[in-house]
Design a protein around this motif. Structure first.
Motif, PDB file in Angstrom:
ATOM      1  N   ASP A 535      -3.654   4.862   5.985  1.00 26.13           N
ATOM      2  CA  ASP A 535      -3.700   3.407   5.863  1.00 26.13           C
ATOM      3  C   ASP A 535      -4.337   2.992   4.541  1.00 26.13           C
ATOM      4  O   ASP A 535      -3.853   2.073   3.870  1.00 26.13           O
ATOM      5  N   ASP A 536      -5.406   3.678   4.138  1.00 22.49           N
ATOM      6  CA  ASP A 536      -6.045   3.386   2.852  1.00 22.49           C
ATOM      7  C   ASP A 536      -5.071   3.619   1.700  1.00 22.49           C
ATOM      8  O   ASP A 536      -4.992   2.824   0.754  1.00 22.49           O
ATOM      9  N   ARG A 537      -4.336   4.717   1.771  1.00 25.51           N
ATOM     10  CA  ARG A 537      -3.407   5.038   0.683  1.00 25.51           C
ATOM     11  C   ARG A 537      -2.269   4.019   0.614  1.00 25.51           C
ATOM     12  O   ARG A 537      -1.864   3.591  -0.477  1.00 25.51           O
ATOM     13  N   MET A 538      -1.755   3.628   1.756  1.00 26.60           N
ATOM     14  CA  MET A 538      -0.667   2.643   1.782  1.00 26.60           C
ATOM     15  C   MET A 538      -1.129   1.314   1.186  1.00 26.60           C
ATOM     16  O   MET A 538      -0.406   0.679   0.402  1.00 26.60           O
ATOM     17  N   LYS A 539      -2.323   0.891   1.547  1.00 26.16           N
ATOM     18  CA  LYS A 539      -2.847  -0.373   1.022  1.00 26.16           C
ATOM     19  C   LYS A 539      -3.023  -0.306  -0.488  1.00 26.16           C
ATOM     20  O   LYS A 539      -2.732  -1.268  -1.202  1.00 26.16           O
ATOM     21  N   LEU A 540      -3.501   0.841  -0.973  1.00 27.44           N
ATOM     22  CA  LEU A 540      -3.677   0.986  -2.416  1.00 27.44           C
ATOM     23  C   LEU A 540      -2.332   0.973  -3.130  1.00 27.44           C
ATOM     24  O   LEU A 540      -2.189   0.350  -4.192  1.00 27.44           O
ATOM     25  N   MET A 541      -1.325   1.626  -2.573  1.00 31.31           N
ATOM     26  CA  MET A 541       0.001   1.631  -3.202  1.00 31.31           C
ATOM     27  C   MET A 541       0.585   0.225  -3.257  1.00 31.31           C
ATOM     28  O   MET A 541       1.227  -0.155  -4.246  1.00 31.31           O
ATOM     29  N   GLU A 542       0.377  -0.555  -2.212  1.00 29.05           N
ATOM     30  CA  GLU A 542       0.839  -1.944  -2.221  1.00 29.05           C
ATOM     31  C   GLU A 542       0.197  -2.715  -3.371  1.00 29.05           C
ATOM     32  O   GLU A 542       0.870  -3.448  -4.108  1.00 29.05           O
ATOM     33  N   ILE A 543      -1.113  -2.555  -3.518  1.00 23.36           N
ATOM     34  CA  ILE A 543      -1.849  -3.266  -4.568  1.00 23.36           C
ATOM     35  C   ILE A 543      -1.364  -2.849  -5.948  1.00 23.36           C
ATOM     36  O   ILE A 543      -1.109  -3.688  -6.822  1.00 23.36           O
ATOM     37  N   VAL A 544      -1.224  -1.546  -6.162  1.00 18.17           N
ATOM     38  CA  VAL A 544      -0.881  -1.034  -7.492  1.00 18.17           C
ATOM     39  C   VAL A 544       0.511  -1.502  -7.919  1.00 18.17           C
ATOM     40  O   VAL A 544       0.694  -1.989  -9.048  1.00 18.17           O
ATOM     41  N   LEU A 545       1.504  -1.379  -7.047  1.00 23.66           N
ATOM     42  CA  LEU A 545       2.857  -1.785  -7.444  1.00 23.66           C
ATOM     43  C   LEU A 545       2.943  -3.300  -7.616  1.00 23.66           C
ATOM     44  O   LEU A 545       3.598  -3.789  -8.552  1.00 23.66           O
ATOM     45  N   HIS A 546       2.288  -4.049  -6.754  1.00 22.89           N
ATOM     46  CA  HIS A 546       2.288  -5.509  -6.899  1.00 22.89           C
ATOM     47  C   HIS A 546       1.665  -5.915  -8.233  1.00 22.89           C
ATOM     48  O   HIS A 546       2.187  -6.793  -8.933  1.00 22.89           O
ATOM     49  N   ALA A 547       0.564  -5.271  -8.596  1.00 19.85           N
ATOM     50  CA  ALA A 547      -0.094  -5.591  -9.865  1.00 19.85           C
ATOM     51  C   ALA A 547       0.805  -5.255 -11.049  1.00 19.85           C
ATOM     52  O   ALA A 547       0.937  -6.049 -11.993  1.00 19.85           O
ATOM     53  N   CYS A 548       1.438  -4.091 -11.014  1.00 19.81           N
ATOM     54  CA  CYS A 548       2.317  -3.697 -12.119  1.00 19.81           C
ATOM     55  C   CYS A 548       3.522  -4.630 -12.225  1.00 19.81           C
ATOM     56  O   CYS A 548       4.020  -4.899 -13.325  1.00 19.81           O
ATOM     57  N   ASP A 549       3.985  -5.134 -11.099  1.00 19.75           N
ATOM     58  CA  ASP A 549       5.100  -6.083 -11.100  1.00 19.75           C
ATOM     59  C   ASP A 549       4.705  -7.394 -11.768  1.00 19.75           C
ATOM     60  O   ASP A 549       5.564  -8.137 -12.257  1.00 19.75           O
TER      61      ASP A 549
END
Length: 664
Positions: A535-549
């Motif tokens: 769950d921690d990893r999924m949340k971080l991936m959401e944040i990272v891709l959203h930020a890069c977008d």
């Protein structure tokens, strides 16, 4: 004194005031008749419910009077308890414990407005003030918003005006014993509300002592007899302590609170600028209301569909740059940087860079991805991107290379597995595949096939996921072919999760999540994330891709200008399609040919969306401070361009110049 309090409580016919009193002041609950004897519910006696039914109006009036009396007595008890301290100084640990105990339940509910209200009520009881107000700083418009008060909520004042403005500018507390004689005091609010301010203390609400969130203000302290007296340094310390609690709640949900204010103002405003601003921010917040959404007729829908599909012109030819071998590793990826200019390369060159990202990151070797399969996959993805002004293959690669730089230059990978990295790199390239160049709102509004297929929920993002896995289903393009079922399921889940997070409606939620992570960061810089926790990893991936977008406006001003002009062009084309089809034109997309509106739209986007996002991201990963600094510079440029255009200095003579080149 305590007997008076008990007498007041005995007379209460409803239990909620007694409970409130005990909650605040720790007194023992008392139940008895007027002679002090315990009483119980007798079958022959009327019950509380029957009394309420028979005398509801009288009880309400009686309780209203008793509440005033109990509140006054409670404040007197509080003051006397505190005055028992011989040194007359504040025991901050005790005060913090008092405030935090009272607010613990509200904090668990995670409701910002309830938390703010509880802290304000704490201030009323501790300071014995007639009025408590909370102002929140609006960095975009350089204003203070009155967010919590007994009157005039929603009032906006320039942050260079009055006592609150002085505290906001200097971030220093102020104690004014006689407001009517003070040159700092601005009587405008009193004149509007009818309240008379006599004494005041005002403290800044800050995060880490340097980031201004707002201002906390108390007016007209009362003594035991109800007389207005000056506030003391003791009161100032208490308000400062409460402001720290308030800062935590506001900082955690700063973006949500800002959006609430802007959207709330627009709801009651007649200003077209307010409505345009709210329309724009709405796309980053809550889902569109089906009640307010105007549906197009079948004819209108077909016209919009025809306008949308005209963008679907895909290239099919690929030429590898002369002299380049796909077996080379790291030859091109080493050139990638935060301000890498995708406009200096052809799309064919970007394809080769994309191949090299997989190879130089070690993903090709680790997951046994063959060179020809990798090339086919990237080419298939490229062919599925439409020639839209903004949502095209160049944007896809720009996000991919930005994410690669983040993974390479920060500690993000400390919290991710190799499977996660493969999923993120792939999701970044595919996150907008087959984008038609219009918004989810338009697809829903026109009842498009995609909206019907995905039930109006993250329509485009779901479509991007589906298109991605259709490409991966082709044997010649399946870069996941070597994965076993378990690993494939994990990659698929991660890709879908990350791409769905690029739905801009999730922006506020993701910003709030980042604030929670930042608050949990320890002194060694370690984030409260566990690589073994999916769950921690999924949340971080959401944040990272959203930020890069959302990284375009966090790059240097040349790139920011190029991307900004393209997204505005896409908005203009959608507005033209809506108008031609007879569908209600999205408010913030109207009149974007006017330079002032273009500057205002970009200023709002950077100020309300991009800057808060990258500020929090940089607090998580300090190497990304460059992104926040760039976004701040771009915000200042848009703001200055808007100022010049508003002043009509360049409005008629230079209407065709781009915004940022105007300021270079």
């Amino acid at each position: 004194m305590m007997e008076l309090v008990r007498d007041a409580i005995r007379r209460l016919r409803l239990g909620f005031l007694q409970t409130l009193f005990i909650k605040w002041f720790g007194l023992v609950s008392y139940s008895g008749d007027e002679n002090g004897k315990e009483v119980g519910n007798s079958p022959e006696e009327p019950t509380e419910n029957s009394i309420l039914k028979e005398n509801l109006a009288d009880l309400r009036a009686e309780n209203a009077k008793l509440k005033l009396k109990v509140d006054k007595l409670a404040r007197i008890v509080t003051m006397r308890r505190m005055s028992e301290n011989d040194s007359q100084t504040v025991n901050q640990d005790q005060l913090l414990a008092l405030a935090r105990n009272a607010m613990a339940r509200e904090r668990e509910d995670a409701t910002l407005h309830k938390l703010v209200d509880t802290i304000v009520q704490s201030a009323y009881h501790l300071l014995m003030a007639q009025r408590i107000s909370v102002f929140v700083q609006d960095d975009v418009n350089q204003e203070l918003w009155l967010a919590a008060s007994d009157d005039a909520v929603g009032l906006r004042i320039p942050n260079n005006k009055g006592v609150a403005g002085m505290v906001a500018r200097t971030m220093q507390p102020i104690n004014i014993p006689d407001c009517q004689q003070s040159s700092l005091f601005d009587p405008a609010a009193d004149q509007m509300t009818g309240f008379v301010t006599k004494t005041m203390i005002c403290v800044p609400i800050t995060w880490n002592g340097y980031y201004l969130i707002g201002v906390f203000q108390a007016l007209n302290k009362q003594d035991n007899e109800g007389n207005i007296i000056p506030f003391t340094e003791y009161d100032m310390d208490m308000l400062n302590i409460l402001s720290k609690e308030l800062a935590g709640g506001l900082r955690r949900k700063a973006v949500e609170f800002t959006f609430d204010r802007v959207l709330g103002r627009a709801a009651s405003s007649l200003s077209e600028e307010d409505k345009r601003q709210a329309s724009f921010l709405q796309s980053f917040y809550q889902s569109p209301s089906r009640v307010d959404m105007r549906r197009g007729s079948s004819t209108e829908t077909e016209k919009v569909k025809e306008s949308i599909t005209k963008n679907r012109r895909r290239s099919t030819v690929f030429c590898v740059p002369e002299g380049f071998q796909l077996t080379q590793t790291g030859a091109l990826a080493s050139e990638l940087s935060w301000d890498f200019n995708v406009w200096d390369r052809t799309e064919d060159q970007l394809v080769v860079y994309a191949v090299d990202i997989y190879k130089s990151s070690g993903l090709s070797d680790h997951f046994n991805i063959k060179d020809d399969v990798l090339l086919h996959f990237i080419l298939d993805v490229k062919r599925q991107y439409n020639h839209c002004p903004f949502h095209n293959f160049r944007h896809a690669f720009a996000v991919m290379q930005t994410l690669y730089v983040v993974l390479r230059d920060t500690a993000v990978t400390d919290y991710l597995t190799d499977i996660d990295k493969l999923a993120l790199i792939t999701a970044s390239l595919c996150h907008d595949v087959d984008h038609p160049g219009v918004t989810n709102d338009l697809l829903v509004k026109t009842e498009s096939d995609l909206a019907l297929l995905y039930n109006d929920c993250s329509v485009l993002e779901n479509h991007h996921c589906t298109t991605t896995f259709k490409i991966l289903r082709r044997p010649q393009s399946n870069i996941l072919a070597s994965l076993d079922k378990e690993d494939f399921a994990q990659v698929r889940k991660a890709i879908i999760t990350a791409i769905l997070a690029t739905d801009m409606k999730k922006h506020v939620e993701l910003c709030g999540r980042m604030r929670m992570i930042v608050e949990g960061k320890n002194t060694d810089g370690q984030l409260p994330l566990d690589v073994d926790n999916e769950d921690d990893r999924m949340k971080l991936m959401e944040i990272v891709l959203h930020a890069c977008d959302l990284s375009a406006q966090a790059q240097n001003h040349g790139l920011a200008e190029a991307w900004g002009n393209r997204v505005l062009q896409e908005f203009q084309e959608q507005a033209a399609s809506e108008e031609a089809a007879g569908v209600a034109v999205t408010p913030f997309m109207q009149e974007l040919d006017v330079p002032f509106n273009r500057a205002k739209t970009q200023q709002n986007f950077v100020g309300y969306v991009v800057m808060p996002l990258w500020e929090s991201f940089a607090e998580m990963f300090p190497q990304m401070e460059v992104a926040y600094k760039n976004s701040k510079k771009n915000f200042d440029r848009y703001k200055y361009a808007r100022f010049l255009l508003h002043s009509h200095l360049l409005f008629e003579t230079l209407p065709s110049l781009s915004l940022l080149s105007l300021l270079s």
